[in-house]
Structures are given as structure tokens and as C-alpha cells.
Design a protein around this motif. Structure first.
Motif, mmCIF file in Angstrom:
data_model
loop_
_atom_site.group_PDB
_atom_site.id
_atom_site.type_symbol
_atom_site.label_atom_id
_atom_site.label_comp_id
_atom_site.label_asym_id
_atom_site.label_seq_id
_atom_site.Cartn_x
_atom_site.Cartn_y
_atom_site.Cartn_z
ATOM 1 N N ASP A 14 0.830 -1.215 0.000
ATOM 2 C CA ASP A 14 0.000 0.000 0.000
ATOM 3 C C ASP A 14 0.862 1.262 0.000
ATOM 4 O OD1 ASP A 14 -2.281 -1.494 -0.060
ATOM 5 O OD2 ASP A 14 -2.662 -1.409 2.091
ATOM 6 N N ARG A 24 2.410 1.664 -3.423
ATOM 7 C CA ARG A 24 1.395 2.147 -4.381
ATOM 8 C C ARG A 24 1.175 3.651 -4.224
ATOM 9 N NH1 ARG A 24 -3.630 3.414 -3.159
ATOM 10 N NH2 ARG A 24 -3.613 2.289 -1.176
ATOM 11 N N ARG A 25 1.111 4.109 -2.977
ATOM 12 C CA ARG A 25 0.845 5.544 -2.768
ATOM 13 C C ARG A 25 2.042 6.401 -3.183
ATOM 14 N NH1 ARG A 25 -2.587 6.595 2.658
ATOM 15 N NH2 ARG A 25 -2.879 8.590 1.629
ATOM 16 N N ASP A 55 1.659 6.147 -7.120
ATOM 17 C CA ASP A 55 0.450 6.685 -7.760
ATOM 18 C C ASP A 55 0.035 8.051 -7.235
ATOM 19 O OD1 ASP A 55 0.516 4.267 -8.960
ATOM 20 O OD2 ASP A 55 -1.172 3.410 -7.878
ATOM 21 N N GLU A 56 0.237 8.306 -5.968
ATOM 22 C CA GLU A 56 -0.217 9.576 -5.395
ATOM 23 C C GLU A 56 0.918 10.602 -5.351
ATOM 24 O OE1 GLU A 56 -2.160 9.121 -1.627
ATOM 25 O OE2 GLU A 56 -3.346 7.440 -2.349
#
Lengths: 237, 143
Positions: B113, B116-117, B120-121
Motif C-alpha cells: 500500500d 502504491r501511494r 500513484d499519489e
């Protein structure tokens, strides 16, 4: 008795005997929800009933991570008695799909262990993309943009952005859709290393309370290339 | 004899029906399936070989990080993401470095997680990998 009849009877017997052993039954072993943006926690209640004729002892309830707690009112379940295990997921700053499990151990010989799954789709109150803008040393100090987008169901009319370093200026413009903003960040120059926190505060009507979101702006330090060895000239013959 | 064999096969076939149904129903719900693509993971030995070229991120809760962590690793978990991410971006992040994220074990999702952040963020341009086996895997190879 014909063969297919025997087979069907045998299969039915197998099914019935399996069901009869399942004493502690759960209404659902998987629960899913989408808490509202900004929620601090999500609560899931797993309902059970002892459908057998003997009491059941729940010996242990454990969660898959420290962010989830599970509460059980009593460990012994009488025949016919109903109850629930309440699992609370602390959302913190989590985002996206959160999937956690609660493992329940009992003295039910048929099903000594049950794994309960809870899923929460967490929407962020404010999404910043990207969370970082940076310039390499001596790069053209053109503005770079951070898109701030209000989470689903959040009404946001304005944003206030403050830079911790005066060398960065910020300008907020409305984005392409409602609840979207463009934060244009510009460094005064890129000759020196600079760091700044950009504090982003939604308007009070959005319901974020005093919550402030942070993005980062940086001018990276000048990286000196490793020294190249002096060229050696071959001695003349 | 033949009848007995046929009967056994029929029973076996019937027993397989609910099993197949369960497999279909639970195919995306089982806990042993990793949500992280193989290409986004890295073996401990390879991650170690990156040396100072890598930034190690500990995605576990602070209490576990405080107990022990990979030397030089920094704490960045989702519990305090909005506070820890800016600290990391200001103080440790560098565009040239690789990033290795780990959590407690192979089965935990926290590192995936966080990775991913970051990708992607935060839109970090770095090569970001999740450590295979997590902290437990690292402990096994600690010398």
C-alpha cells in the motif's frame, strides 16, 4: 435400489452430516463498507449464532494488524444464543481498499477456526497529485502544478495554500471540475538548494475541521560529477 | 466391481462440485494471494546489494519500527501518512535513489500500500520495490 438413487442418497447424507457439525454459524464472514471521507474509524459487526445443541467456547479472537481491534462481549455461547464480534478499523491516513481479517478460535470441533474479513474502501478527504514538486539545480524555474481534488462527497469551494519558505510562491486556480484546484508552485531561483512545506487548508464549509494537508516543494542540491582522471599522454617513441 | 468403481467416481464428482463453487466464489478473497505484482517485488539479497543507492522504508506501525528495523530505514506508514510523507520527501528523498519498502512478513499488505501511494499519489519517479518476505525475510538473512 437403483445406482443413481444410492448415489444421491449418499451425497445427501454427506451434506446433512456436514451441516449438522456446523454449530457456530455466522450471518456473514465478510463485510464491506465505504466510510465517509474524513472518518476516523469503520465499525463492522459480525453476527453469529450457536445452532448446535452444545455450548461453544470462543477461546481467542485476534486481528491481522494493530490498526484493527475486535471486541467480544462473552466467550461462552449457549445453544441457540446469538452474539456478535465487533471489529473496529482505525482509518488514520489510510487510503484505498483496506482488507483486514479477524481470526476466531473456538472449541467447535467441526470448525475450530473462522476467519472473518472486513473491507473498507477509504476515500481521502483531499487528494494531492503529486505530493511533491521539485526542480533540479539550475533547472528553468518554471511553475509546476499540484492538483488538489476533494474526495467523493466532499464539497470544497476554496483552498488556502501557505509555503514555509518565502522562496516559493504559490497560486491557486480552479481545476477542470468542481472540487478540483490547481496549485501552481514557482521557486524564486534554482541556483540553491531549497525545501518547503506547502500547507493546504480547505475552506471551513468542507468539514475538514482544522486538518491541514501538506505537499512538498524542493530545489535539489547540485550534484557534482565524480572527478574524471586526467588524460594520460603516451610517451613519444 | 465395476459398479463400485462407477459409484465411487460419481461420489467423487459430486464432492468436487461444491469445492469448485467455493473456489470460484473465494478466488479473489483468499489471504494467501499477494496483491503485489511479482515485478514490483525484490529479493533481500538484491536489495542489500543496492547499498547506499537505496532508501529503505519501514511501513510497519511505529511500535514495531521502534523495537527494531533495517539499519538506516525510515518510518513511513499509512497511520501517519500526512505527517510522515512530507518529512521523508524533505529530508531523505532523492530522485536518483531506489526505494525498498517492507512490512512485517510476506503476507502483510502495508508495504504494498505504501509503495502504491508513493508511485500513484506522490508520483515519485524512483524505482520502488517491495521487499519479499518483509522484515521476517530480512531477519533470516541478517549476518
Amino acid at each position: 435400489m437403483h445406482l443413481p438413487t444410492k448415489v444421491l442418497l449418499g451425497a445427501a447424507f454427506l451434506c446433512v452430516s456436514t451441516v449438522a457439525q456446523a454449530e457456530l454459524t455466522w450471518e456473514k464472514i465478510e463485510l464491506e463498507q465505504s466510510p465517509p471521507p474524513g472518518a476516523e474509524s469503520a465499525v463492522f459487526a459480525f453476527q453469529y449464532q450457536n445452532k448446535g445443541d452444545k455450548p461453544i467456547h470462543i477461546s481467542n479472537v485476534r486481528t491481522s494488524c494493530g490498526c484493527t481491534t475486535a471486541a467480544l462481549k462473552k466467550n461462552d455461547v449457549a445453544p441457540g444464543e446469538k452474539g456478535e464480534i465487533v471489529a473496529t478499523l482505525k482509518i488514520g491516513d489510510h487510503s484505498g481498499l483496506q482488507q483486514k481479517t479477524v481470526t476466531v478460535d473456538t472449541d467447535d470441533t467441526a470448525h475450530p477456526q473462522t476467519i472473518l474479513t472486513l473491507k473498507a474502501t477509504v476515500t481521502q478527504f483531499l487528494e494531492l497529485q503529486p505530493a511533491l514538486v521539485y526542480w533540479q539545480a539550475n533547472e528553468d524555474p518554471k511553475p509546476k502544478t499540484i492538483v488538489a481534488k476533494a474526495g467523493k462527497g466532499v464539497t470544497m469551494k476554496s483552498l488556502e495554500v501557505t509555503s514555509s519558505a518565502p522562496e516559493f510562491t504559490t497560486k491557486v486556480e480552479p481545476g477542470s471540475t468542481a472540487g478540483e484546484f490547481k496549485i501552481n508552485v514557482t521557486p524564486r531561483d534554482t541556483a540553491h538548494q531549497l525545501n518547503a512545506n506547502l500547507s493546504i487548508k480547505p475552506d471551513s464549509a468542507a468539514g475538514a475541521g482544522t486538518k491541514v494537508f501538506t505537499a512538498t516543494a524542493r530545489v535539489m542540491p547540485l550534484v557534482m560529477p565524480p572527478p574524471t582522471p586526467a588524460p594520460t599522454t603516451a610517451p613519444k617513441a | 466391481m465395476r459398479s463400485l468403481l462407477r459409484q465411487s467416481l460419481l461420489l467423487l464428482g459430486l464432492a468436487c462440485l461444491p469445492a469448485a463453487g467455493q473456489a470460484l466464489y473465494f478466488h479473489d478473497k483468499v489471504s494467501w494471494q499477494s496483491r503485489i505484482a511479482e515485478a514490483d517485488m525484490i529479493e533481500v539479497d538484491l536489495a542489500r546489494s543496492w547499498g547506499v543507492e537505496a532508501i529503505w522504508i519501514d511501513a510497519r506501525p511505529a511500535v514495531d519500527f521502534d523495537r527494531d528495523h533495517v539499519p538506516g530505514a525510515i518510518l513511513l506508514n499509512e497511520d501517519r501518512w500526512n505527517e510522515l510523507l512530507p518529512q521523508f520527501l524533505q529530508e531523505q528523498w532523492s530522485p536518483e535513489k531506489k526505494i525498498v519498502v517492507y512490512c512485517s512478513s510476506e503476507s502483510c499488505n502495508l508495504a504494498g500500500d505504501v509503495a502504491r501511494r508513493l508511485r500513484d499519489e506522490a508520483k515519485l519517479p524512483n524505482q520502488i520495490r517491495v521487499l519479499k518476505g518483509g522484515w521476517e525475510g530480512w531477519l533470516k538473512t541478517r549476518k
